[in-house]
Design a protein around this motif. Structure first.
Motif, PDB file in Angstrom:
ATOM      1  N   ILE A 142      10.612   8.646  12.132  1.00 41.65           N
ATOM      2  CA  ILE A 142       9.370   7.875  12.240  1.00 41.65           C
ATOM      3  C   ILE A 142       9.667   6.596  13.012  1.00 41.65           C
ATOM      4  O   ILE A 142      10.755   6.025  12.906  1.00 41.65           O
ATOM      5  CB  ILE A 142       8.737   7.566  10.861  1.00 41.65           C
ATOM      6  N   HIS A 143       8.681   6.177  13.791  1.00 40.61           N
ATOM      7  CA  HIS A 143       8.817   4.920  14.539  1.00 40.61           C
ATOM      8  C   HIS A 143       7.471   4.220  14.530  1.00 40.61           C
ATOM      9  O   HIS A 143       6.470   4.790  14.963  1.00 40.61           O
ATOM     10  CB  HIS A 143       9.263   5.184  15.971  1.00 40.61           C
ATOM     11  N   ASN A 144       7.441   2.994  14.035  1.00 46.47           N
ATOM     12  CA  ASN A 144       6.195   2.276  13.784  1.00 46.47           C
ATOM     13  C   ASN A 144       5.406   3.025  12.698  1.00 46.47           C
ATOM     14  O   ASN A 144       6.003   3.750  11.900  1.00 46.47           O
ATOM     15  CB  ASN A 144       5.390   2.088  15.069  1.00 46.47           C
ATOM     16  N   TYR A 145       4.103   2.883  12.678  1.00 44.60           N
ATOM     17  CA  TYR A 145       3.320   3.477  11.593  1.00 44.60           C
ATOM     18  C   TYR A 145       1.864   3.569  12.021  1.00 44.60           C
ATOM     19  O   TYR A 145       1.453   3.015  13.045  1.00 44.60           O
ATOM     20  CB  TYR A 145       3.462   2.648  10.311  1.00 44.60           C
ATOM     21  N   GLU A 146       1.065   4.249  11.216  1.00 49.57           N
ATOM     22  CA  GLU A 146      -0.354   4.422  11.480  1.00 49.57           C
ATOM     23  C   GLU A 146      -1.178   3.460  10.614  1.00 49.57           C
ATOM     24  O   GLU A 146      -0.667   2.935   9.613  1.00 49.57           O
ATOM     25  CB  GLU A 146      -0.767   5.869  11.216  1.00 49.57           C
ATOM     26  N   PRO A 147      -2.440   3.207  10.969  1.00 50.95           N
ATOM     27  CA  PRO A 147      -3.254   2.263  10.188  1.00 50.95           C
ATOM     28  C   PRO A 147      -3.301   2.557   8.695  1.00 50.95           C
ATOM     29  O   PRO A 147      -3.314   1.626   7.884  1.00 50.95           O
ATOM     30  CB  PRO A 147      -4.638   2.410  10.829  1.00 50.95           C
ATOM     31  N   ARG A 148      -3.309   3.825   8.315  1.00 53.76           N
ATOM     32  CA  ARG A 148      -3.364   4.146   6.886  1.00 53.76           C
ATOM     33  C   ARG A 148      -2.151   3.590   6.146  1.00 53.76           C
ATOM     34  O   ARG A 148      -2.242   3.236   4.956  1.00 53.76           O
ATOM     35  CB  ARG A 148      -3.463   5.662   6.678  1.00 53.76           C
ATOM     36  N   HIS A 149      -1.018   3.514   6.837  1.00 48.15           N
ATOM     37  CA  HIS A 149       0.195   3.022   6.188  1.00 48.15           C
ATOM     38  C   HIS A 149       0.104   1.522   5.910  1.00 48.15           C
ATOM     39  O   HIS A 149       0.660   1.029   4.930  1.00 48.15           O
ATOM     40  CB  HIS A 149       1.415   3.336   7.052  1.00 48.15           C
ATOM     41  N   LEU A 150      -0.613   0.789   6.771  1.00 43.00           N
ATOM     42  CA  LEU A 150      -0.806  -0.642   6.526  1.00 43.00           C
ATOM     43  C   LEU A 150      -1.654  -0.850   5.276  1.00 43.00           C
ATOM     44  O   LEU A 150      -1.334  -1.696   4.433  1.00 43.00           O
ATOM     45  CB  LEU A 150      -1.474  -1.294   7.737  1.00 43.00           C
ATOM     46  N   ALA A 151      -2.718  -0.066   5.135  1.00 45.57           N
ATOM     47  CA  ALA A 151      -3.548  -0.150   3.936  1.00 45.57           C
ATOM     48  C   ALA A 151      -2.750   0.229   2.698  1.00 45.57           C
ATOM     49  O   ALA A 151      -2.861  -0.407   1.633  1.00 45.57           O
ATOM     50  CB  ALA A 151      -4.774   0.754   4.081  1.00 45.57           C
ATOM     51  N   GLN A 152      -1.929   1.264   2.816  1.00 42.72           N
ATOM     52  CA  GLN A 152      -1.089   1.685   1.687  1.00 42.72           C
ATOM     53  C   GLN A 152      -0.090   0.598   1.312  1.00 42.72           C
ATOM     54  O   GLN A 152       0.207   0.398   0.120  1.00 42.72           O
ATOM     55  CB  GLN A 152      -0.348   2.975   2.044  1.00 42.72           C
ATOM     56  N   ALA A 153       0.423  -0.115   2.302  1.00 40.38           N
ATOM     57  CA  ALA A 153       1.402  -1.176   2.039  1.00 40.38           C
ATOM     58  C   ALA A 153       0.798  -2.279   1.191  1.00 40.38           C
ATOM     59  O   ALA A 153       1.410  -2.741   0.213  1.00 40.38           O
ATOM     60  CB  ALA A 153       1.924  -1.742   3.364  1.00 40.38           C
ATOM     61  N   ILE A 154      -0.408  -2.733   1.544  1.00 41.48           N
ATOM     62  CA  ILE A 154      -1.061  -3.779   0.766  1.00 41.48           C
ATOM     63  C   ILE A 154      -1.377  -3.289  -0.636  1.00 41.48           C
ATOM     64  O   ILE A 154      -1.175  -4.015  -1.630  1.00 41.48           O
ATOM     65  CB  ILE A 154      -2.334  -4.260   1.488  1.00 41.48           C
ATOM     66  N   ALA A 155      -1.847  -2.052  -0.754  1.00 41.50           N
ATOM     67  CA  ALA A 155      -2.157  -1.497  -2.075  1.00 41.50           C
ATOM     68  C   ALA A 155      -0.895  -1.406  -2.933  1.00 41.50           C
ATOM     69  O   ALA A 155      -0.911  -1.734  -4.127  1.00 41.50           O
ATOM     70  CB  ALA A 155      -2.808  -0.126  -1.928  1.00 41.50           C
ATOM     71  N   PHE A 156       0.213  -0.981  -2.331  1.00 42.49           N
ATOM     72  CA  PHE A 156       1.475  -0.851  -3.059  1.00 42.49           C
ATOM     73  C   PHE A 156       1.982  -2.210  -3.533  1.00 42.49           C
ATOM     74  O   PHE A 156       2.371  -2.369  -4.706  1.00 42.49           O
ATOM     75  CB  PHE A 156       2.515  -0.183  -2.165  1.00 42.49           C
ATOM     76  N   LEU A 157       1.972  -3.201  -2.654  1.00 41.12           N
ATOM     77  CA  LEU A 157       2.437  -4.536  -3.047  1.00 41.12           C
ATOM     78  C   LEU A 157       1.541  -5.136  -4.118  1.00 41.12           C
ATOM     79  O   LEU A 157       2.020  -5.806  -5.044  1.00 41.12           O
ATOM     80  CB  LEU A 157       2.491  -5.445  -1.825  1.00 41.12           C
ATOM     81  N   GLY A 158       0.233  -4.883  -4.025  1.00 38.77           N
ATOM     82  CA  GLY A 158      -0.678  -5.388  -5.047  1.00 38.77           C
ATOM     83  C   GLY A 158      -0.442  -4.754  -6.396  1.00 38.77           C
ATOM     84  O   GLY A 158      -0.515  -5.424  -7.435  1.00 38.77           O
ATOM     85  N   ALA A 159      -0.116  -3.454  -6.402  1.00 41.61           N
ATOM     86  CA  ALA A 159       0.077  -2.730  -7.662  1.00 41.61           C
ATOM     87  C   ALA A 159       1.413  -3.044  -8.314  1.00 41.61           C
ATOM     88  O   ALA A 159       1.573  -2.862  -9.531  1.00 41.61           O
ATOM     89  CB  ALA A 159      -0.040  -1.227  -7.406  1.00 41.61           C
TER      90      ALA A 159
END
Length: 351
Positions: free
Chosen positions: A292-309
């Protein structure tokens, strides 16, 4: 536009002679462009490689691609959508944003690989002599062109936790997606930098049976234990993820895979010596090697959700050092102190 846009901003421009703090014009925003006032920027390892000469990059440029800030203005026209919650962006929103800005029209974008867009532009990687001067986060303001994935950040999430989501955490989300379902699996992670410890915590949250981490730095090795990892026992593994990019680590990871094992490569972003892959071993053991190299927009949303949880479960904020003013950026464009995985910059703080 939604409000009067400031005309000037301070930015740290990386030049052949070092960092030069300059006063730059803030351009008129095109429809869909977003101006963000940077609150905190963290220093990714790739920027350290850039200034040390290990990684080629446009120069002069405004570096920095991990940051959090507030929307200061939006260009006229349709308001940009926010990834994750489906709403529209408004002035005052606290946000993080993607590293990549795709065209959304080429075959790669159409096939779902926007991070590898043929005409991709990247935050913190563009020439200061081009038409996107304020492209990096080592500045008081950044311009996000139309098409940049933007995610809202909860008010309760500290800046030091939110900023790495834009690169490290989102990249980990992409790596774990490539790794497949981890429930009950043995996971082995090479590298205990920001990505490695984040991957350890994320793997633990995915109910992995064990999460083992290998790092040559004993302090980082110990640090990973606070994020759900245990030390390596030398046994085989179901999933191996490499964030080091070191050929020896990748070779070792491949050799540790059990039947049906999967190797995810995320750190091999610069040329290096090849590794040896025995095709018979791949076939007979049903192995998978992916990258994998870089990421897709869904991964950015998942990142914020993960850090929040997981904000109360893991000491995320402790991984980031106390911010320095923009004028002191040169001081933190160097290896981080022991026990710290990210230096940081507060562009609006005076020296």
């Amino acid at each position: 536009m939604d409000q009067i846009t400031p005309r000037l901003t301070q930015a740290a421009v990386w030049t052949p002679d070092g960092i030069d703090i300059r006063t730059l014009d803030i351009p008129e925003l095109a429809p869909g462009d977003v101006l963000v006032r940077i609150d905190l920027a963290t220093v990714c390892g790739s920027d350290l490689h850039t200034v040390s000469g290990r990684r080629p990059a446009a120069c002069p440029s405004v570096l920095g691609h991990e940051a959090v800030g507030k929307v200061a203005a939006i260009g006229d026209g349709n308001r940009p959508a926010v990834v994750g919650d489906g709403g529209s962006l408004v002035v005052g929103d606290r946000v993080v944003w993607s590293v990549t800005v795709p065209c959304q029209q080429c075959p790669r974008c159409a096939s779902g690989f926007t991070a590898k867009c043929i005409g991709v532009r990247k935050v913190g990687h563009e020439s200061a002599r081009g038409d996107w001067v304020l492209s990096g986060s080592y500045a008081e303001h950044i311009v996000l062109p139309r098409g940049t994935a933007i995610a809202r950040v909860p008010d309760a999430m500290p800046d030091s936790v939110a900023a790495p989501a834009a690169c490290a955490t989102a990249t980990v989300m992409a790596a774990l997606e490539a790794a497949g379902a981890l429930t009950g699996k043995r996971v082995l992670i090479f590298g205990a930098g920001m990505l490695g410890v984040t991957a350890a915590a994320a793997s633990a949250e995915c109910k992995a049976a064990t999460v083992r981490v290998i790092d040559q730095d004993p302090l980082r090795q110990r640090l990973s234990r606070a994020f759900g990892a245990v030390d390596d026992d030398g046994d085989s593994t179901d999933v191996a993820i490499d964030f080091t990019g070191a050929a020896a680590a990748v070779q070792s990871a491949f050799g540790r895979l059990d039947i049906g094992g999967r190797l995810v490569l995320a750190g091999s972003v610069t040329p290096g010596p090849p590794i040896s892959v025995d095709p018979e071993r791949v076939v007979r053991r049903w192995l998978t090697i992916t990258g994998i190299h870089n990421y897709e927009p869904r991964h950015l949303a998942q990142a914020i959700a993960f850090l929040g949880a997981t904000g109360e479960q893991y000491p995320w904020a402790e991984l980031v050092d106390t911010p320095v003013p923009l004028a002191d950026l040169t001081r933190v464009l160097a290896p981080t102190p022991p026990g710290i995985l990210r230096s940081s910059v507060s562009p609006h703080t005076c020296s």
